[in-house]
Scaffold this motif. Structure first.
Motif, PDB file in Angstrom:
ATOM      1  N   GLU A  64      29.058  38.671  89.745  1.00  0.00           N
ATOM      2  CA  GLU A  64      28.450  39.957  90.032  1.00  0.00           C
ATOM      3  C   GLU A  64      29.755  40.811  89.677  1.00  0.00           C
ATOM      4  O   GLU A  64      30.853  40.438  89.800  1.00  0.00           O
ATOM      5  CB  GLU A  64      28.336  40.141  91.543  1.00  0.00           C
ATOM      6  CG  GLU A  64      27.950  41.399  92.063  1.00  0.00           C
ATOM      7  CD  GLU A  64      27.589  41.501  93.609  1.00  0.00           C
ATOM      8  OE1 GLU A  64      26.394  41.647  93.856  1.00  0.00           O
ATOM      9  OE2 GLU A  64      28.608  41.289  94.390  1.00  0.00           O
ATOM     10  N   PHE A  65      29.407  41.684  89.039  1.00  0.00           N
ATOM     11  CA  PHE A  65      30.435  42.849  88.273  1.00  0.00           C
ATOM     12  C   PHE A  65      30.147  44.319  88.539  1.00  0.00           C
ATOM     13  O   PHE A  65      28.890  44.589  88.620  1.00  0.00           O
ATOM     14  CB  PHE A  65      30.532  42.629  86.612  1.00  0.00           C
ATOM     15  CG  PHE A  65      30.677  41.209  86.395  1.00  0.00           C
ATOM     16  CD1 PHE A  65      32.046  40.478  86.191  1.00  0.00           C
ATOM     17  CD2 PHE A  65      29.548  40.504  85.803  1.00  0.00           C
ATOM     18  CE1 PHE A  65      32.162  39.213  85.999  1.00  0.00           C
ATOM     19  CE2 PHE A  65      29.971  39.170  85.939  1.00  0.00           C
ATOM     20  CZ  PHE A  65      31.076  38.617  85.553  1.00  0.00           C
ATOM     21  N   ASP A  66      31.177  44.912  88.892  1.00  0.00           N
ATOM     22  CA  ASP A  66      30.947  46.532  89.000  1.00  0.00           C
ATOM     23  C   ASP A  66      30.870  47.002  87.566  1.00  0.00           C
ATOM     24  O   ASP A  66      31.642  46.417  86.657  1.00  0.00           O
ATOM     25  CB  ASP A  66      32.311  46.864  89.858  1.00  0.00           C
ATOM     26  CG  ASP A  66      32.050  46.553  91.477  1.00  0.00           C
ATOM     27  OD1 ASP A  66      31.006  46.702  91.864  1.00  0.00           O
ATOM     28  OD2 ASP A  66      33.132  46.486  91.878  1.00  0.00           O
ATOM     29  N   SER A  67      30.357  48.178  87.391  1.00  0.00           N
ATOM     30  CA  SER A  67      30.629  48.693  86.176  1.00  0.00           C
ATOM     31  C   SER A  67      30.397  50.587  86.585  1.00  0.00           C
ATOM     32  O   SER A  67      29.937  50.749  87.595  1.00  0.00           O
ATOM     33  CB  SER A  67      29.410  48.447  85.351  1.00  0.00           C
ATOM     34  OG  SER A  67      29.425  49.002  84.222  1.00  0.00           O
ATOM     35  N   ILE A  68      31.100  51.161  85.523  1.00  0.00           N
ATOM     36  CA  ILE A  68      31.208  52.565  85.569  1.00  0.00           C
ATOM     37  C   ILE A  68      30.232  53.077  84.619  1.00  0.00           C
ATOM     38  O   ILE A  68      30.083  52.663  83.601  1.00  0.00           O
ATOM     39  CB  ILE A  68      32.614  53.005  85.491  1.00  0.00           C
ATOM     40  CG1 ILE A  68      33.642  52.528  86.331  1.00  0.00           C
ATOM     41  CG2 ILE A  68      32.598  54.462  85.279  1.00  0.00           C
ATOM     42  CD1 ILE A  68      35.141  52.868  85.931  1.00  0.00           C
ATOM     43  N   LEU A  69      29.116  54.027  85.240  1.00  0.00           N
ATOM     44  CA  LEU A  69      28.113  54.721  84.629  1.00  0.00           C
ATOM     45  C   LEU A  69      28.530  56.149  84.665  1.00  0.00           C
ATOM     46  O   LEU A  69      28.696  56.590  85.640  1.00  0.00           O
ATOM     47  CB  LEU A  69      26.874  54.258  85.127  1.00  0.00           C
ATOM     48  CG  LEU A  69      25.625  54.714  84.376  1.00  0.00           C
ATOM     49  CD1 LEU A  69      25.465  54.205  83.076  1.00  0.00           C
ATOM     50  CD2 LEU A  69      24.426  54.675  85.196  1.00  0.00           C
ATOM     51  N   ALA A  70      28.557  56.838  83.465  1.00  0.00           N
ATOM     52  CA  ALA A  70      28.651  58.228  83.489  1.00  0.00           C
ATOM     53  C   ALA A  70      27.922  59.021  82.588  1.00  0.00           C
ATOM     54  O   ALA A  70      27.374  58.467  81.573  1.00  0.00           O
ATOM     55  CB  ALA A  70      30.205  58.597  83.177  1.00  0.00           C
ATOM     56  N   LEU A  71      27.406  60.376  83.050  1.00  0.00           N
ATOM     57  CA  LEU A  71      26.415  61.145  82.237  1.00  0.00           C
ATOM     58  C   LEU A  71      27.326  62.174  81.841  1.00  0.00           C
ATOM     59  O   LEU A  71      28.172  62.851  82.890  1.00  0.00           O
ATOM     60  CB  LEU A  71      25.434  61.643  82.799  1.00  0.00           C
ATOM     61  CG  LEU A  71      24.534  60.322  83.150  1.00  0.00           C
ATOM     62  CD1 LEU A  71      23.196  60.857  84.395  1.00  0.00           C
ATOM     63  CD2 LEU A  71      23.759  60.068  82.130  1.00  0.00           C
TER      64      LEU A  71
END
Length: 128
Positions: A109-116
């Motif tokens: 399980e991995f965290d990810s950064i999502l940006a708009l």
């Protein structure tokens, strides 16, 4: 009701080595006949942050899973930077494995950064 059996199979120790860092820092010394598996069971509960309905009796009988938390900082407020490197799993058994061998199931399980941005362009730390 699961078709899978996660039995201990006389596993003596399990260790994860990620970019030269050993997890757990002190290897498990498992002895299933003497019921010496408490640290591995507690680490599973700590890493998954839930019991999943597994008690010690189920753990020994058919739910022998191992959990490793590879976060440097145990804090849900921060996302750690993505690292690239190698990961190795070391398994040592007291007796030979069954004739047909065993299968290892790995879940990550991995965290990810999502940006708009203002033009609605999606940027992530990992590929989607």
């Amino acid at each position: 009701m699961s078709p899978f059996e996660f039995a201990p199979f006389n596993l003596e120790s399990v260790r994860l080595i990620t970019n030269g860092c050993h997890t757990p820092a002190y290897p498990y010394k498992l002895n299933w006949q003497k019921k010496q598996f408490g640290r591995a069971f507690k680490d599973l509960l700590d890493a998954t942050r839930t019991t999943h309905g597994i008690n010690t009796q189920k753990y020994v009988a058919n739910s022998c899973l191992y959990g490793f938390d590879l976060q440097a900082y145990q804090n849900n407020k921060y996302i750690e930077l993505q690292q690239i490197g190698s990961t190795m799993i070391s398994l040592n058994f007291n007796v030979p494995v069954p004739t047909n061998g065993l299968q290892l199931v790995v879940f990550g399980e991995f965290d990810s950064i999502l940006a708009l941005d203002k033009s609605r362009t999606v940027t992530t730390a990992m590929s989607i």
